[in-house]
Design a protein around this motif. Structure first.
Motif, mmCIF file in Angstrom:
data_model
loop_
_atom_site.group_PDB
_atom_site.id
_atom_site.type_symbol
_atom_site.label_atom_id
_atom_site.label_comp_id
_atom_site.label_asym_id
_atom_site.label_seq_id
_atom_site.Cartn_x
_atom_site.Cartn_y
_atom_site.Cartn_z
ATOM 1 N N VAL A 272 -2.666 3.180 10.242
ATOM 2 C CA VAL A 272 -2.819 4.288 11.293
ATOM 3 C C VAL A 272 -1.879 3.745 12.441
ATOM 4 O O VAL A 272 -1.078 4.626 13.131
ATOM 5 C CB VAL A 272 -3.962 4.480 11.878
ATOM 6 N N ASP A 273 -2.032 2.569 12.987
ATOM 7 C CA ASP A 273 -1.052 1.923 13.831
ATOM 8 C C ASP A 273 0.414 1.961 13.665
ATOM 9 O O ASP A 273 1.008 2.294 14.395
ATOM 10 C CB ASP A 273 -1.536 0.640 14.403
ATOM 11 N N ILE B 120 -0.778 7.957 13.030
ATOM 12 C CA ILE B 120 -1.479 8.872 12.295
ATOM 13 C C ILE B 120 -1.974 9.785 13.273
ATOM 14 O O ILE B 120 -2.893 9.064 13.866
ATOM 15 C CB ILE B 120 -2.310 8.377 11.005
ATOM 16 N N ALA B 121 -2.057 11.014 13.402
ATOM 17 C CA ALA B 121 -2.269 11.754 14.350
ATOM 18 C C ALA B 121 -3.855 11.898 14.234
ATOM 19 O O ALA B 121 -4.530 11.562 15.278
ATOM 20 C CB ALA B 121 -1.654 13.166 14.583
ATOM 21 N N VAL C 199 0.956 -1.171 -0.118
ATOM 22 C CA VAL C 199 0.066 0.166 -0.098
ATOM 23 C C VAL C 199 0.856 1.125 -0.280
ATOM 24 O O VAL C 199 1.938 1.580 0.742
ATOM 25 C CB VAL C 199 -0.919 -0.025 1.118
ATOM 26 N N THR C 200 0.514 2.234 -0.954
ATOM 27 C CA THR C 200 1.371 3.382 -0.927
ATOM 28 C C THR C 200 0.643 4.326 0.176
ATOM 29 O O THR C 200 -0.474 4.762 0.127
ATOM 30 C CB THR C 200 0.889 4.167 -2.309
ATOM 31 N N VAL C 201 1.648 4.868 1.039
ATOM 32 C CA VAL C 201 1.045 5.885 2.197
ATOM 33 C C VAL C 201 1.697 7.055 1.743
ATOM 34 O O VAL C 201 2.761 7.414 1.557
ATOM 35 C CB VAL C 201 1.673 5.290 3.574
ATOM 36 N N VAL C 202 0.710 8.248 1.847
ATOM 37 C CA VAL C 202 0.916 9.568 1.202
ATOM 38 C C VAL C 202 0.509 10.527 2.520
ATOM 39 O O VAL C 202 -0.743 10.352 2.716
ATOM 40 C CB VAL C 202 0.120 9.867 -0.088
ATOM 41 N N THR C 203 1.415 11.380 2.770
ATOM 42 C CA THR C 203 1.008 12.449 3.891
ATOM 43 C C THR C 203 1.621 13.499 3.665
ATOM 44 O O THR C 203 2.157 13.575 2.625
ATOM 45 C CB THR C 203 1.386 11.924 5.093
#
Length: 650
Positions: A229-230, A234-235, A200-204
């Motif tokens: 999230v864990d 992730i806030a 999975v690509t995670v973009v923040t």
């Protein structure tokens, strides 16, 4: 495949039909183009064994392509392709190849046949399809046919020009295909692996990475989101979701957290490309005309990208506007999430006229880029420049003038007027000039006509003594006349040298001056032989075509008008028709500047071992901080043109 053989009477009847078609083309070209099967009927004699009818058919088809640009070529292309299928030819356009290699075919017909081939291929919009057709020609040993035509002492200059054009366009298409292949390697679609893990690509707002998530047949979209999230602490997880990016078959799809992932109606490839990123924001933007636009957008895109989206749906020219929050211009490289810190600010955006970014010349080798509000008074501009550079410019001793390639002479600026009264584009520059000009000031000596330039000597061109003597790659110094002479030389031509010249010429001359020299070079004196004259003119046309193509939309309007006038006057002859159409097409449809292509695999990010809400700079690797700062600044950096580095302009 053998050509069909008919009786002499049949050939005579076909000739009569072709004569009737020619009359009809002269009377009403539109009726031929709109009549079902008309173009196909004209192309049918290409499959016959009569050289005269074949030559006449080629002439008619070339006439359709030339007089009905693009539409005619497409109809002819479809007709010849359909005829090849019916005749069960092994390769398309076999009949045109036969026409070229047939010894009975007149030279004029061969020239028309080459022109027809060039126009047919050029009419294809798809790069992949053009490349495929050119490959088919190569399989029929078309390169050898071109070489034989060029080596034949009886071959006309027109055939030479058509051969050179085909080779030039083939080289350009090959280069475009290579670039497209490099870009395609960046995007890799990964299907779910057989070991139960999903990439999975995670973009923040501060990173873009990938992670491996364990899934089962019963895993829901919400389970996947919770694992991410864990893992990344992730806030505000409520601001994020799982999305399947848009592709050729579907639009962007946000997945429902309650759905089972395996039942989301996604293909294995689409499952392997899902992303975890922020849910789109709904923002409201006030436009200069008083109206407002409301739409959803990704919070992690930059302000520059948001501005482009708004302009795309608002019919406003992008170059004239900027995105603002209140009275503050938002930085183009920053993301929306970093600029809009609360929900209320998402409704307070507005688009305003972009400040002028102009060059302020302070001396022979000193200048700075500055921004000015369009409604600023000239007297205040005077003070703004003086304050910015820390120098005193008294209005009694100095005057502010505007310079531009579009102007024949500098324009003095009146103190009470506004900047918008003078500035029409960012091509303008401002300069302080002394009001105390003496009569002893000498005018700059004008360069002589390119054909009056003396032969090579140390006063107009020198070469590096360590390299090959008098090689184009070995030039050390040269006048503008000599440089233009080299880049349009029919005897000595170097693609790399021409490309460097096109990129660097603004460092030592102006666009207007270069165009003047190209026109001088094209107008070859009558003392040269017709053959030499045509070779030079063809080389000038090829240079202009490449120059216009690489410059895209950056050419000044005055230069574009001059080139169009040149096409209508100097290139009005039929022998230059194809060149004229190629240059005109590139002027009317300039290529947009493409973003730099990064073909390598991005490095693995250095993430802190324990990501917490109290994360500080001390917890992050220095190299990773530098990488992220580089990514944040790249949106601005990529807009810098090579010419802005000349003379250490930074």
């Amino acid at each position: 495949m053998e050509l069909l053989r008919l009786s002499a009477r049949d050939h005579s009847m076909i000739r009569d039909c072709l004569e009737m078609f020619k009359i009809l083309l002269n009377v009403s070209l539109k009726s031929v183009l709109t009549s079902s099967g008309a173009v196909g009927a004209i192309s049918l004699p290409l499959s016959l064994d009569d050289a005269k009818n074949t030559a006449f058919t080629v002439e008619l088809l070339e006439d359709i392509c030339s007089n009905a640009i693009h539409i005619g070529a497409q109809l002819v292309f479809e007709a010849i392709t359909e005829m090849s299928k019916k005749m069960q030819e092994e390769m398309p356009f076999f009949s045109l190849i036969q026409c070229l290699i047939n010894e009975e075919t007149p030279g004029g017909t061969k020239a028309l046949c080459l022109s027809l081939i060039n126009q047919l291929i050029d009419s294809i919009d798809s790069l992949e399809e053009r490349f495929r057709i050119r490959t088919e020609f190569m399989r029929m040993e078309f390169n050898n046919i071109l070489d034989q035509l060029k080596m034949d002492p009886n071959t006309s200059e027109l055939i030479h020009m058509e051969c050179e054009l085909f080779e030039e366009e083939t080289k350009n298409d090959s280069e475009d295909m290579r670039c497209r292949f490099e870009r395609s390697k960046i995007i890799k679609r990964i299907s779910p692996s057989g070991d139960g893990n999903l990439a999975v690509t995670v973009v923040t707002d501060c990173m873009q990475t990938s992670c491996s998530i364990e899934i089962t047949p019963d895993t829901t979209v919400g389970n996947i989101k919770q694992q991410i999230v864990d893992q990344f602490k992730i806030a505000k997880p409520e601001d994020y979701g799982i999305v399947s990016p848009a592709d050729d078959s579907k639009e962007e799809t946000w997945l429902n957290e309650a759905d089972i992932f395996a039942e989301c109606s996604l293909s294995p490839e689409q499952m392997g490309s899902i992303e975890f990123r922020m849910i789109p924001w709904e923002i409201t933007v006030a436009l200069p005309n008083g109206s407002k636009k409301r739409f959803a957008t990704d919070p992690n895109i930059t302000c520059d990208q948001v501005l482009s989206q708004i302009l795309a749906i608002s019919s406003l020219p992008e170059a004239d506007y900027c995105l603002m929050l209140g009275n503050k211009v938002l930085q183009e490289a920053k993301t929306l999430e970093r600029c809009l810190t609360n929900v209320k600010s998402r409704k307070d955006l507005k688009i305003c006229e972009r400040p002028y970014r102009l060059r302020v010349v302070l001396g022979d080798d000193a200048w700075q880029m500055m921004e000015f509000n369009p409604d600023t008074q000239i007297s205040d501009v005077f003070k703004q420049i003086a304050q910015h550079v820390g120098r005193t410019f008294g209005t009694e001793n100095f005057q502010l003038v505007m310079e531009s390639p579009d102007l024949e002479a500098p324009v003095p600026l009146e103190d009470e007027k506004l900047m918008r009264d003078y500035i029409s584009s960012d091509n303008c520059s401002l300069r302080f000039v002394s009001r105390n000009i003496t009569d002893d000031d000498e005018e700059e000596e004008e360069e002589c006509n390119i054909w009056e330039e003396p032969a090579d000597c140390e006063s107009n061109i020198t070469f590096d003594k360590k390299g090959k003597e008098n090689s184009i790659q070995n030039i050390e110094t040269a006048t503008l006349n000599k440089l233009v002479e080299r880049v349009t030389s029919p005897e000595e031509y170097d693609v790399d040298f021409v490309n460097v010249f096109v990129m660097m010429y603004r460092a030592f001359t102006t666009e207007e001056k270069l165009w003047q020299k190209l026109v001088e070079r094209f107008r070859v004196p009558d003392s040269f032989s017709p053959a030499v004259k045509q070779k030079i003119q063809v080389r000038v046309c090829i240079f202009v075509k490449n120059w216009v193509e690489k410059a895209g939309g950056d050419l000044h309007e005055k230069t574009r008008r001059s080139i169009m006038d040149f096409l209508k006057s100097d290139l009005a002859e039929d022998s230059f028709k194809l060149m004229r159409q190629a240059i005109q097409s590139r002027l009317e449809n300039p290529k947009a500047h493409e973003d730099p292509v990064v073909s390598g695999k991005p490095p693995v990010p250095y993430l802190p071992r324990n990501i917490t809400t109290t994360l500080s700079l001390d917890d992050i690797e220095e190299l990773e901080i530098a990488r992220q700062l580089t990514l944040q600044s790249f949106a601005i950096y990529k807009k810098i043109r090579p010419t802005e580095f000349f003379k250490a302009a930074w």
